[in-house]
Enzyme design. Structure first.
Site, PDB file in Angstrom:
ATOM      1  CB  CYS A 131       5.413   2.001   7.228  1.00 54.64           C
ATOM      2  SG  CYS A 131       4.948   3.542   6.432  1.00 54.64           S
ATOM      3  CG  LEU A 132       6.591   0.953   1.088  1.00 57.59           C
ATOM      4  CD1 LEU A 132       5.898   1.318  -0.219  1.00 57.59           C
ATOM      5  CD2 LEU A 132       7.720  -0.027   0.860  1.00 57.59           C
ATOM      6  N   GLY A 163       0.834  -1.194   0.000  1.00 58.19           N
ATOM      7  CA  GLY A 163       0.000   0.000   0.000  1.00 58.19           C
ATOM      8  C   GLY A 163       0.868   1.242   0.000  1.00 58.19           C
ATOM      9  CG  HIS A 189       0.574   6.865   5.605  1.00 58.92           C
ATOM     10  ND1 HIS A 189       1.717   7.370   6.187  1.00 58.92           N
ATOM     11  CD2 HIS A 189       0.784   5.536   5.462  1.00 58.92           C
ATOM     12  CE1 HIS A 189       2.578   6.397   6.388  1.00 58.92           C
ATOM     13  NE2 HIS A 189       2.040   5.260   5.954  1.00 58.92           N
ATOM     14  CG  HIS A 230      -0.492   1.307   7.244  1.00 61.70           C
ATOM     15  ND1 HIS A 230       0.387   0.928   8.231  1.00 61.70           N
ATOM     16  CD2 HIS A 230       0.247   2.046   6.368  1.00 61.70           C
ATOM     17  CE1 HIS A 230       1.591   1.415   7.966  1.00 61.70           C
ATOM     18  NE2 HIS A 230       1.529   2.096   6.838  1.00 61.70           N
ATOM     19  CD  GLU A 231      -0.788   2.664   2.763  1.00 61.12           C
ATOM     20  OE1 GLU A 231      -0.348   3.838   2.727  1.00 61.12           O
ATOM     21  OE2 GLU A 231      -0.055   1.690   3.022  1.00 61.12           O
ATOM     22  CD  GLN A 234       3.376   5.793   2.795  1.00 68.90           C
ATOM     23  OE1 GLN A 234       2.373   5.275   2.324  1.00 68.90           O
ATOM     24  NE2 GLN A 234       4.409   5.101   3.243  1.00 68.90           N
TER      25      GLN A 234
END
Length: 173
Positions: free
Chosen positions: A92-93, A46, A138, A134-135, A51
């Site tokens: 997480c990226l 995701g 963000h 999660h996204e 981000q």
């Protein structure tokens, strides 16, 4: 399409609250597809626009239960129903060196706009539900580590500072 640069924690831009999108334009479509390319290239499941330093309400996620496409692009996503509890180890990226178990809803119903400008509703459970939550976090300027104790957050910051110092030293040589 292009691979975008992913902001890394503790970059303060990760805390920016994304703005809703009023119209689906060519630029919004390009951003969405660039985000997909970035997510796949970085082997994520995701990615939120915040981000990649784009303060707009766009998320992309891998979707293994959507037979039409292996991914979802959700504009202005909003959770309208939640049920149950689940805790899956999240990564997480933007925080690649850390993972943690975070309590989430096992099932969610989300309304969003697709790239055709249509209002859609999707249902998600298990890992897809966790990923979407999660996204969406963000987009609200919230990271998964914000759910952890302050002590754990400080440990993560120290660990990341050490990693960043090593990278900077390596780059100088």
């Amino acid at each position: 399409m292009s691979v975008l640069k992913i902001l890394q924690y503790p970059d303060s831009r990760l805390k920016i609250i994304a703005k809703p999108i009023n119209k689906i334009t060519k630029e919004i479509k390009k951003i969405s597809y660039d985000m997909l390319d970035t997510m796949y290239k970085k082997e994520g499941i995701g990615l939120a626009a915040t981000q990649v330093n784009i303060p707009l309400q766009i998320i992309v996620v891998r979707s293994n239960n959507n037979n039409k496409k292996p991914y979802l692009i959700l504009i202005n996503p909003e959770i309208i129903e939640k049920k149950g509890n689940i805790s899956i180890e999240e990564g997480c990226l933007s925080i690649p060196e850390y993972r943690a178990f975070i309590p989430r809803s096992k099932y969610i119903k989300v309304k969003a706009i697709n790239l055709y400008g249509n209002l859609i509703e999707i249902e998600a459970k298990s890992i897809l539900s966790v990923c979407i939550q999660h996204e969406i976090d963000h987009l609200k300027g919230k990271l998964f580590i914000d759910y952890l104790s302050l002590l754990k957050q400080e440990r993560i910051k120290k660990k990341i500072r050490k990693i960043n110092k090593k990278i900077m030293l390596k780059d100088k040589n």
